[in-house]
Design a protein around this motif. Structure first.
Motif, PDB file in Angstrom:
ATOM      1  N   HIS A 241      41.502 -68.146  63.450  1.00 16.78           N
ATOM      2  CA  HIS A 241      42.884 -68.322  63.012  1.00 16.78           C
ATOM      3  C   HIS A 241      42.894 -68.414  61.497  1.00 16.78           C
ATOM      4  CE1 HIS A 241      47.001 -69.191  63.589  1.00 16.78           C
ATOM      5  NE2 HIS A 241      46.957 -70.434  63.189  1.00 16.78           N
ATOM      6  N   ASN A 242      43.796 -67.672  60.878  1.00 20.19           N
ATOM      7  CA  ASN A 242      43.890 -67.661  59.409  1.00 20.19           C
ATOM      8  C   ASN A 242      42.539 -67.391  58.759  1.00 20.19           C
ATOM      9  OD1 ASN A 242      46.576 -68.292  59.654  1.00 20.19           O
ATOM     10  ND2 ASN A 242      46.232 -70.500  59.445  1.00 20.19           N
ATOM     11  N   GLN A 243      41.841 -66.381  59.248  1.00 22.25           N
ATOM     12  CA  GLN A 243      40.538 -65.979  58.675  1.00 22.25           C
ATOM     13  C   GLN A 243      39.482 -67.074  58.740  1.00 22.25           C
ATOM     14  OE1 GLN A 243      39.935 -62.754  57.604  1.00 22.25           O
ATOM     15  NE2 GLN A 243      41.958 -62.494  58.498  1.00 22.25           N
ATOM     16  N   LYS A 244      39.681 -68.008  59.665  1.00 20.65           N
ATOM     17  CA  LYS A 244      38.708 -69.100  59.809  1.00 20.65           C
ATOM     18  C   LYS A 244      38.280 -69.175  61.260  1.00 20.65           C
ATOM     19  CE  LYS A 244      40.131 -72.722  56.627  1.00 20.65           C
ATOM     20  NZ  LYS A 244      40.888 -73.942  56.705  1.00 20.65           N
ATOM     21  N   TYR A 245      37.069 -69.672  61.478  1.00 23.25           N
ATOM     22  CA  TYR A 245      36.643 -69.867  62.847  1.00 23.25           C
ATOM     23  C   TYR A 245      36.473 -71.368  63.088  1.00 23.25           C
ATOM     24  CZ  TYR A 245      33.960 -69.732  67.131  1.00 23.25           C
ATOM     25  OH  TYR A 245      33.552 -69.928  68.430  1.00 23.25           O
ATOM     26  N   THR A 246      37.086 -71.876  64.124  1.00 27.98           N
ATOM     27  CA  THR A 246      36.945 -73.297  64.445  1.00 27.98           C
ATOM     28  C   THR A 246      36.354 -73.440  65.836  1.00 27.98           C
ATOM     29  OG1 THR A 246      38.969 -73.623  63.209  1.00 27.98           O
ATOM     30  CG2 THR A 246      38.145 -75.515  64.446  1.00 27.98           C
ATOM     31  N   CYS A 247      35.242 -74.136  65.894  1.00 28.28           N
ATOM     32  CA  CYS A 247      34.585 -74.369  67.195  1.00 28.28           C
ATOM     33  C   CYS A 247      35.304 -75.461  67.957  1.00 28.28           C
ATOM     34  CB  CYS A 247      33.170 -74.849  66.946  1.00 28.28           C
ATOM     35  SG  CYS A 247      32.028 -73.539  66.995  1.00 28.28           S
TER      36      CYS A 247
END
Lengths: 451, 540
Positions: free
Chosen positions: A444-450
């Motif tokens: 999301h928004n060029q970010k990866y969140t685990c």
């Protein structure tokens, strides 16, 4: 090697060990601390009469401490790593004391020796090749005999009907599984054992699973029987690995034909499974540049440590992965690695929607009908609650169920996912299982969140 | 994944009972099956199972969702808190014990002060922290999790229950729609800010309230009673809660709260009439001139009837005041009348008692606590049966003078409720004088609000006392001393603590207790407070 606090936390055997280490990570707690090019070491006052001496090999992470703790790394090792992470500059650059230098030299010598194969004479090479061929032939023979027995066992099972399965005792499955192990086909033994582990107390609940195990087992033994054995094809390698004829890491390391991929890997997520006497760590990684996918399976026992320290959910690392052979190289292990600060998310390798995902699954299944623990990336899904269940919907409103285990006992994971997505379509990484998908993280928004 | 019905039936019953029939199989499976002459029914079935399984797995297309996908993106108006502040939350999560609650609340207040909220990733951990900790922390949590957090709470039953208390969940019209607890809080707040509006609000709904809620609201009035409440309370006393023969226990309970509140207010009729009645039972010493009075040992006498009379009787006591009909503890009170007298002592202001008995200053307290007629003996020691009533009197009227007096009596020094009435200076003096450093209940009783710290002198005296004790014993029974010390320890005394830790730990019988239960909690809290300081100073 500069380890961040998050990495060090991962190194600790449990949260308490990290906490204890953190408390000791104040410079005031240490009698002395030093560093060299290869290592850091120090002395800390403990409950014993003399201070404990701690040494850390920074080149190939290893710990040594004179304290009596059975935890590895102990709280003192964690503490000095944290201290080094926080106040690297305050460490005195010193010459390694003889005992530390000796320890480091020994470790280095061991690694070098393992890396350099022994130089053999032509005669020795011929003898080794002949011995290996003999061993291979003998193992094929043994497996074939086992498979013949298994073929008969399965036929007997379906002759009498699978409704008999719930009345079978432990020994019925266990003895035959042991026979498969004796026949050097432990992979088949494990599949038979899984028949014993089904929950037969649920009225019909076990039936689908039993059909699946038996169907896959039969397909596997028939495929192995029909596959020519004179040439080591990728498909034969896949079958051998499923049967339990594994290649060890050392062999793969020295084998020039092994698939070695160096890339920037994004750790999509991991899953820890506690078993009887061991803990299985499953980690899924995506190569950013090459697009290779990796599934790392590590086991921790009383005698061995778990996964390599830098495999932290959501982290990126520059690493060389060596893949186990097969027609779809997927399972791998980390050969060399270093953490990187930059966190790039993959732009490619996403399924457009669930139809696209289905096509990909079919392609993979047609090459290997036994595939499991497969992860995928999909674009633009939204999470929707239907009754008590959660689903992930694509733009065309096609959906997949989210595994109930994800939210049945605690909805925190799914809530975090929802909060991150904020009712908007997001990219999702997940592992496909029969009873639904296991989400690993969100793009999301060029970010990866685990998760 | 559902298997073909025919294959399933044959597999379950066994090929001994039923044979696999190719004609009954789906065409994709029958076409894929090879047919050999020597092939038995079992082989055929196993082949069919394997193929069927593969097709089921590969052929199950994703289903279509028929419902509506609802839910619009939630847009937050507040700013997300800086990452450094979030990191402090992680540090707080590593702290154990009651000090964690204190630090978490302090941290929340910083966010609230700056009008910051948490990012989506941190919302659930903060909500969980609120569930784990005291209810009071939850009101803070609600203010820092934004609209997304409020939405998240509603999605989880456990969170819904935990946060649906007091004023934590914003309700548009609490008085109309809120829970009992929320309405109680609103009434209390309104009584403090706009008393006449509060009374109007209460009047509007009073007749429709349940008896349970009425008790709650009367308690709210009692805790904040003023002269202005007299008309409302007197109307209830004479009307709705007037004695009737077949009344319920909760109605009596309401009458007791009303009567007690009226007795607390010297301008009420009930107070005036009661004081007149009591005076009839008091025999004052004969009037003497000033010098005779000064030299005389004569004290007034309270002559209560041993049995009932016109005033001290169950009907009067229950019917007018809502008191129990009988003396509940015959070990403590010699007669029913003495018990009812103690009930009056706990509400009528001390000035009026002085007036009744013709006393000045603390003379009445001295009389109540030492006069023979109020004493009972336990294991050779005399105690006054009016001490519990005086404690309640001190609490109800927030009377520091009474609290101080009672705390000076033997065996009453550690009363936490009374200690909480003292001013910080009085409290510190009392603890130091009586050396009450070794009980966490005592240490947490001080009125140190809004982050107020103990004085340097007190912090240092505490450290000295603990070190002194640990020189002779390995541990202190109450291991939460350090937890509460961590909350109020003077910041300027931290360096002293560190210094004494370095120099004196080796002289202790065992350093483990000191380190684990005293030194480390204080240092951990100090560390968090230091980190929060830049936000408190407005330099963030």
């Amino acid at each position: 090697m500069n380890l961040t606090e998050a990495y060090i936390e991962k190194l600790a055997v449990n949260a308490n060990a990290f906490k204890a280490g953190k408390k000791l990570s104040l410079s005031s707690k240490w009698v002395e601390y030093h560093k060299s090019e290869r290592a850091i070491w120090g002395a800390i006052k403990g409950s014993g009469k003399n201070p404990y001496h701690v040494s850390i090999d920074l080149q190939d992470l290893a710990y040594k401490c004179s304290c009596p703790s059975r935890q590895h790394p102990c709280k003192h090792s964690i503490a000095i790593l944290l201290l080094h992470c926080q106040e690297s500059a305050s460490f005195t650059q010193s010459t390694e004391p003889p005992e530390i230098a000796e320890w480091l030299d020994k470790r280095h010598a061991k690694t070098t020796a393992a890396d350099t194969p022994k130089v053999l004479t032509e005669k020795e090479i011929e003898k080794r090749a002949a011995d290996k061929a003999k061993r291979v032939a003998s193992r094929f023979d043994s497996i074939n005999k086992g498979i013949q027995e298994l073929d008969q066992w399965l036929k007997d099972l379906v002759r009498l009907g699978l409704l008999e399965l719930p009345s079978k005792d432990y020994a019925f499955f266990e003895n035959f599984a042991a026979k498969m192990v004796d026949a050097k086909a432990p992979g088949l033994g494990a599949r038979i054992r899984s028949l014993n582990e089904l929950n037969y107390s649920v009225q019909d609940g076990w039936q689908e699973d039993a059909f699946e195990i038996i169907g896959q087992l039969y397909l596997l033994i028939k495929s192995f029987q029909q596959q020519p054995k004179d040439q080591e094809t990728p498909y034969l390698q896949t079958l051998k690995s499923l049967i339990g004829w594994n290649i060890n890491k050392k062999e793969l390391l020295v084998n020039p034909d092994s698939l070695k991929v160096t890339d920037q890997w994004l750790v999509l997520g991991s899953f820890v499974e506690e078993m009887d006497e061991l803990t299985a760590y499953r980690t899924w990684v995506q190569g950013i540049k090459t697009g290779h996918r990796g599934y790392l399976l590590d086991f921790e026992t009383k005698f061995s440590t778990g996964p390599p320290p830098l495999l932290i959910d959501g982290a990126s690392l520059e690493a060389e992965l060596i893949f186990y052979p097969g027609n779809q190289p997927y399972r791998a292990f980390v050969n060399t690695q270093k953490p990187i600060e930059e966190k790039t998310v993959p732009a490619k390798h996403f399924c457009k929607n669930w139809d696209d995902h289905h096509k990909l699954t079919v392609t993979r299944l047609s090459e290997n009908p036994w595939i499991n623990n497969q992860f995928y990336l999909i674009k633009n899904v939204r999470f929707v609650k239907t009754g008590n269940d959660w689903i992930a919907c694509d733009e065309n409103k096609k959906f997949q169920h989210i595994q109930r285990s994800v939210y049945q006992h605690s909805s925190d994971k799914i809530l975090t996912m929802m909060l991150l997505a904020n009712h908007t379509p997001v990219g999702l990484s997940f592992v496909q299982y029969n009873d639904g998908i296991l989400p690993l993280g969100i793009f999301h928004n060029q970010k990866y969140t685990c998760l | 994944m559902i298997l073909d019905q025919h294959i399933k039936e044959v597999a379950l019953l066994g090929t001994n009972r039923r044979k696999i029939e190719k004609a009954k199989l789906p065409s994709v499976i029958s076409e894929a099956m090879t047919e050999k002459e020597d092939e038995g029914h079992e082989t055929r079935l196993l082949n069919a199972m394997a193929i069927d399984l593969f097709y089921k797995e590969a052929g199950t297309v994703p289903p279509q969702y028929e419902g509506e996908i609802t839910g619009e993106p939630i847009i937050e108006e507040k700013t997300i808190a800086p990452i450094d502040l979030i990191k402090i939350f992680k540090v707080i999560q590593e702290v154990d014990g009651p000090v964690r609650n204190h630090l978490f609340s302090t941290w929340c207040k910083v966010l609230i002060r700056h009008n910051w909220i948490l990012s989506a990733r941190e919302i659930i951990p903060a909500i969980k922290e609120g569930v784990r900790l005291k209810k009071s922390s939850r009101a803070h949590v609600v203010q820092i999790i934004g609209k997304k957090g409020a939405w998240a709470i509603l999605q989880n039953e456990e969170y819904k229950i935990a946060y649906n208390t007091k004023s934590s969940i914003p309700v548009n019209n609490i008085w109309e729609e809120g829970t009992s607890d929320q309405r109680y809080i609103q009434l209390l707040q309104k009584r403090q800010n706009a008393p006449s509006e509060a009374q109007e609000m209460l009047n509007d709904t009073w007749n429709t309230e349940s008896i349970h809620d009425k008790i709650k609201f009367l308690t709210a009035i009692q805790s904040t009673a003023t002269k202005a409440d007299i008309p409302f309370l007197e109307s209830l006393h004479r009307g709705e809660f007037k004695y009737s023969a077949k009344e319920k226990a909760k109605q009596v309970a309401c009458r007791r709260i009303i009567a007690e509140t009226l007795l607390m207010l010297p301008d009420s009729d009930l107070n005036k009439h009661t004081v007149i009645q009591i005076k009839k039972y008091v025999q004052l010493p004969a009037a003497k001139n000033f010098f005779k009075k000064l030299l005389s040992n004569d004290s007034p006498k309270l002559e209560l009837p041993e049995k009932t009379d016109d005033f001290w009787n169950p009907l009067m006591m229950t019917g007018v005041f809502g008191f129990e009909e009988k003396n509940v503890d015959i070990g403590l009170f010699k007669s029913d009348a003495l018990y009812w007298f103690s009930c009056l002592v706990q509400v009528i202001p001390i000035q009026e008692w002085n007036d009744v008995f013709g006393f000045e200053n603390d003379q009445c307290l001295e009389y109540f606590t030492s006069n023979e007629s109020f004493l009972y003996t336990v294991k050779g020691t005399d105690y006054s049966c009016l001490i519990p009533a005086l404690k309640k009197l001190a609490t109800i009227h927030q009377n520091t003078r009474i609290a101080n007096y009672i705390l000076g009596i033997k065996n009453q020094e550690k009363d936490a409720k009374l200690l909480s009435l003292l001013t910080p200076e009085q409290w510190e003096k009392h603890i130091i004088q009586n050396e009450l450093f070794f009980e966490s209940a005592v240490l947490r009783s001080g009125r140190f609000e809004n982050g107020q710290e103990w004085s340097r002198n007190f912090s240092e005296k505490l450290v000295s006392a603990i070190l002194k004790k640990l020189r002779t014993q390995a541990s202190i029974y109450d291991y939460q001393i350090g937890q509460y010390a961590a909350m109020s320890f003077n910041e300027d005394s931290i360096s002293m603590l560190e210094k004494r830790h370095q120099t004196e730990t080796s002289s202790l019988k065992s350093s483990a207790w000191w380190e684990r239960h005293f030194y480390e909690p204080i240092m951990q809290a100090a560390n968090v407070k230091t980190k929060l300081k830049k936000y408190n100073n407005g330099n963030a």
